[in-house]
Motif scaffolding. Sequence first.
Motif, PDB file in Angstrom:
ATOM      1  N   MET A   1      81.510  68.868  51.469  1.00  0.00           N
ATOM      2  CA  MET A   1      80.164  68.435  51.597  1.00  0.00           C
ATOM      3  C   MET A   1      79.131  69.614  52.201  1.00  0.00           C
ATOM      4  SD  MET A   1      80.124  64.512  53.176  1.00  0.00           S
ATOM      5  CE  MET A   1      81.439  63.533  52.775  1.00  0.00           C
ATOM      6  N   CYS A   2      79.373  70.653  51.334  1.00  0.00           N
ATOM      7  CA  CYS A   2      78.486  71.680  52.030  1.00  0.00           C
ATOM      8  C   CYS A   2      77.053  72.056  51.327  1.00  0.00           C
ATOM      9  CB  CYS A   2      79.266  73.236  51.931  1.00  0.00           C
ATOM     10  SG  CYS A   2      79.844  73.404  50.322  1.00  0.00           S
ATOM     11  N   CYS A   3      77.174  71.702  50.040  1.00  0.00           N
ATOM     12  CA  CYS A   3      76.108  71.796  49.039  1.00  0.00           C
ATOM     13  C   CYS A   3      74.972  70.991  49.075  1.00  0.00           C
ATOM     14  CB  CYS A   3      76.699  72.186  47.861  1.00  0.00           C
ATOM     15  SG  CYS A   3      78.106  72.977  47.387  1.00  0.00           S
ATOM     16  N   PHE A   4      73.858  71.514  48.896  1.00  0.00           N
ATOM     17  CA  PHE A   4      72.563  70.740  48.886  1.00  0.00           C
ATOM     18  C   PHE A   4      72.733  69.671  47.564  1.00  0.00           C
ATOM     19  CE2 PHE A   4      68.229  69.718  47.005  1.00  0.00           C
ATOM     20  CZ  PHE A   4      67.809  69.408  48.182  1.00  0.00           C
ATOM     21  N   GLY A   5      73.301  69.954  46.705  1.00  0.00           N
ATOM     22  CA  GLY A   5      73.431  69.245  45.377  1.00  0.00           C
ATOM     23  C   GLY A   5      74.315  67.916  45.835  1.00  0.00           C
ATOM     24  N   VAL A   6      75.228  68.205  46.676  1.00  0.00           N
ATOM     25  CA  VAL A   6      76.152  67.068  47.011  1.00  0.00           C
ATOM     26  C   VAL A   6      75.340  65.941  48.185  1.00  0.00           C
ATOM     27  CG1 VAL A   6      78.116  66.468  48.414  1.00  0.00           C
ATOM     28  CG2 VAL A   6      78.399  68.403  47.062  1.00  0.00           C
ATOM     29  N   ARG A   7      74.560  66.493  48.816  1.00  0.00           N
ATOM     30  CA  ARG A   7      73.616  65.736  49.603  1.00  0.00           C
ATOM     31  C   ARG A   7      72.626  64.816  48.793  1.00  0.00           C
ATOM     32  NH1 ARG A   7      71.628  70.157  53.747  1.00  0.00           N
ATOM     33  NH2 ARG A   7      72.872  71.698  52.479  1.00  0.00           N
ATOM     34  N   VAL A   8      72.248  65.355  47.927  1.00  0.00           N
ATOM     35  CA  VAL A   8      71.235  64.756  46.765  1.00  0.00           C
ATOM     36  C   VAL A   8      72.091  63.592  46.283  1.00  0.00           C
ATOM     37  CG1 VAL A   8      69.755  64.964  44.859  1.00  0.00           C
ATOM     38  CG2 VAL A   8      69.597  66.651  46.651  1.00  0.00           C
ATOM     39  N   LEU A   9      73.138  64.087  45.807  1.00  0.00           N
ATOM     40  CA  LEU A   9      74.061  62.968  45.159  1.00  0.00           C
ATOM     41  C   LEU A   9      74.425  61.672  46.067  1.00  0.00           C
ATOM     42  CD1 LEU A   9      76.431  64.979  42.651  1.00  0.00           C
ATOM     43  CD2 LEU A   9      74.539  63.576  42.009  1.00  0.00           C
ATOM     44  N   LEU A  10      74.740  62.083  47.293  1.00  0.00           N
ATOM     45  CA  LEU A  10      75.081  60.967  48.249  1.00  0.00           C
ATOM     46  C   LEU A  10      73.871  59.927  48.507  1.00  0.00           C
ATOM     47  CD1 LEU A  10      77.025  63.166  50.765  1.00  0.00           C
ATOM     48  CD2 LEU A  10      78.082  61.340  49.369  1.00  0.00           C
ATOM     49  N   LEU A  11      72.585  60.625  48.569  1.00  0.00           N
ATOM     50  CA  LEU A  11      71.417  59.996  48.961  1.00  0.00           C
ATOM     51  C   LEU A  11      71.154  59.122  47.557  1.00  0.00           C
ATOM     52  CD1 LEU A  11      68.988  59.327  50.578  1.00  0.00           C
ATOM     53  CD2 LEU A  11      67.689  61.197  49.521  1.00  0.00           C
ATOM     54  N   LEU A  12      71.312  59.799  46.485  1.00  0.00           N
ATOM     55  CA  LEU A  12      71.138  58.822  45.153  1.00  0.00           C
ATOM     56  C   LEU A  12      71.982  57.797  45.059  1.00  0.00           C
ATOM     57  CD1 LEU A  12      70.166  61.785  42.672  1.00  0.00           C
ATOM     58  CD2 LEU A  12      68.768  60.062  43.661  1.00  0.00           C
ATOM     59  N   PHE A  13      73.175  57.979  45.543  1.00  0.00           N
ATOM     60  CA  PHE A  13      74.317  56.895  45.508  1.00  0.00           C
ATOM     61  C   PHE A  13      74.056  55.795  46.610  1.00  0.00           C
ATOM     62  CE2 PHE A  13      78.163  55.088  47.472  1.00  0.00           C
ATOM     63  CZ  PHE A  13      78.540  54.302  46.440  1.00  0.00           C
ATOM     64  N   ILE A  14      73.411  55.977  47.902  1.00  0.00           N
ATOM     65  CA  ILE A  14      73.126  54.952  48.595  1.00  0.00           C
ATOM     66  C   ILE A  14      71.987  54.411  48.215  1.00  0.00           C
ATOM     67  CG2 ILE A  14      72.135  54.763  50.892  1.00  0.00           C
ATOM     68  CD1 ILE A  14      73.937  57.119  51.839  1.00  0.00           C
ATOM     69  N   VAL A  15      70.937  54.969  47.479  1.00  0.00           N
ATOM     70  CA  VAL A  15      69.549  54.511  46.929  1.00  0.00           C
ATOM     71  C   VAL A  15      70.257  53.411  45.714  1.00  0.00           C
ATOM     72  CG1 VAL A  15      67.709  54.674  45.616  1.00  0.00           C
ATOM     73  CG2 VAL A  15      67.977  56.127  47.566  1.00  0.00           C
ATOM     74  N   ALA A  16      70.938  54.003  44.881  1.00  0.00           N
ATOM     75  CA  ALA A  16      71.436  52.952  43.649  1.00  0.00           C
ATOM     76  C   ALA A  16      72.305  51.820  44.303  1.00  0.00           C
ATOM     77  CB  ALA A  16      72.395  53.971  42.843  1.00  0.00           C
ATOM     78  N   MET A  17      73.455  51.901  45.233  1.00  0.00           N
ATOM     79  CA  MET A  17      73.976  50.817  45.814  1.00  0.00           C
ATOM     80  C   MET A  17      72.885  50.020  46.687  1.00  0.00           C
ATOM     81  SD  MET A  17      76.883  51.079  45.228  1.00  0.00           S
ATOM     82  CE  MET A  17      77.406  49.753  46.188  1.00  0.00           C
ATOM     83  N   SER A  18      71.823  50.234  47.217  1.00  0.00           N
ATOM     84  CA  SER A  18      70.833  49.294  47.784  1.00  0.00           C
ATOM     85  C   SER A  18      70.218  48.555  46.594  1.00  0.00           C
ATOM     86  CB  SER A  18      69.534  50.326  48.458  1.00  0.00           C
ATOM     87  OG  SER A  18      70.155  51.029  49.460  1.00  0.00           O
ATOM     88  N   TYR A  19      69.661  49.375  45.362  1.00  0.00           N
ATOM     89  CA  TYR A  19      69.088  48.618  44.499  1.00  0.00           C
ATOM     90  C   TYR A  19      70.261  47.496  44.117  1.00  0.00           C
ATOM     91  CZ  TYR A  19      64.760  50.528  44.506  1.00  0.00           C
ATOM     92  OH  TYR A  19      63.382  51.145  44.683  1.00  0.00           O
ATOM     93  N   LEU A  20      71.478  47.845  43.706  1.00  0.00           N
ATOM     94  CA  LEU A  20      72.406  46.715  43.253  1.00  0.00           C
ATOM     95  C   LEU A  20      72.543  45.707  44.202  1.00  0.00           C
ATOM     96  CD1 LEU A  20      74.827  49.487  41.572  1.00  0.00           C
ATOM     97  CD2 LEU A  20      73.779  47.729  40.437  1.00  0.00           C
ATOM     98  N   LEU A  21      72.725  45.934  45.563  1.00  0.00           N
ATOM     99  CA  LEU A  21      73.048  44.988  46.425  1.00  0.00           C
ATOM    100  C   LEU A  21      71.634  44.076  46.511  1.00  0.00           C
ATOM    101  CD1 LEU A  21      74.815  46.996  49.234  1.00  0.00           C
ATOM    102  CD2 LEU A  21      75.795  45.178  47.806  1.00  0.00           C
ATOM    103  N   ASN A  22      70.526  44.619  46.166  1.00  0.00           N
ATOM    104  CA  ASN A  22      69.282  43.743  46.206  1.00  0.00           C
ATOM    105  C   ASN A  22      69.342  43.066  44.950  1.00  0.00           C
ATOM    106  OD1 ASN A  22      66.321  43.691  45.067  1.00  0.00           O
ATOM    107  ND2 ASN A  22      66.386  43.271  47.405  1.00  0.00           N
TER     108      ASN A  22
END
Length: 120
Positions: A1-22
């Motif tokens: 979990m070192c790269c900026f890209g990994v952090r962006v992917l994790l954030l996008l995953f959380i946003v996508a899960m938020s919309y799916l749960l909604n």
Amino acid sequence: MCCFGVRVLLLLFIVAMSYLLNAAQPQIPVLAWYGGLITIFSIMAMGIDKYQALRDRSRIPEALFTTLSIVGGVYGIWFGAWAFRHKNRKASFVLTHAAIAAIWLALIILANYYGIFNAS
């Protein structure tokens, strides 16, 4: 979990899960799902880092904790630091996240004052 890209992917995953749960539970707003998920993920990150520290393994960089705090997981970071007794002696970590928590609290108060959270 070192790269900026990994952090962006994790954030996008959380946003996508938020919309799916909604979509599954529309009575709960997307922001509530997002807040809950980012908080849970922040607590888990602190627990994993503490586990890695106890075993002298590679650690999660502080940049990830700061990123999680900035995007809304600051209270999960604080709870994780308290629950796992992790990073709470490091003054730079505590002061950085205290400042981010104060900014988030001010934003929440302002959003509530201007009625952003009110259903119309």
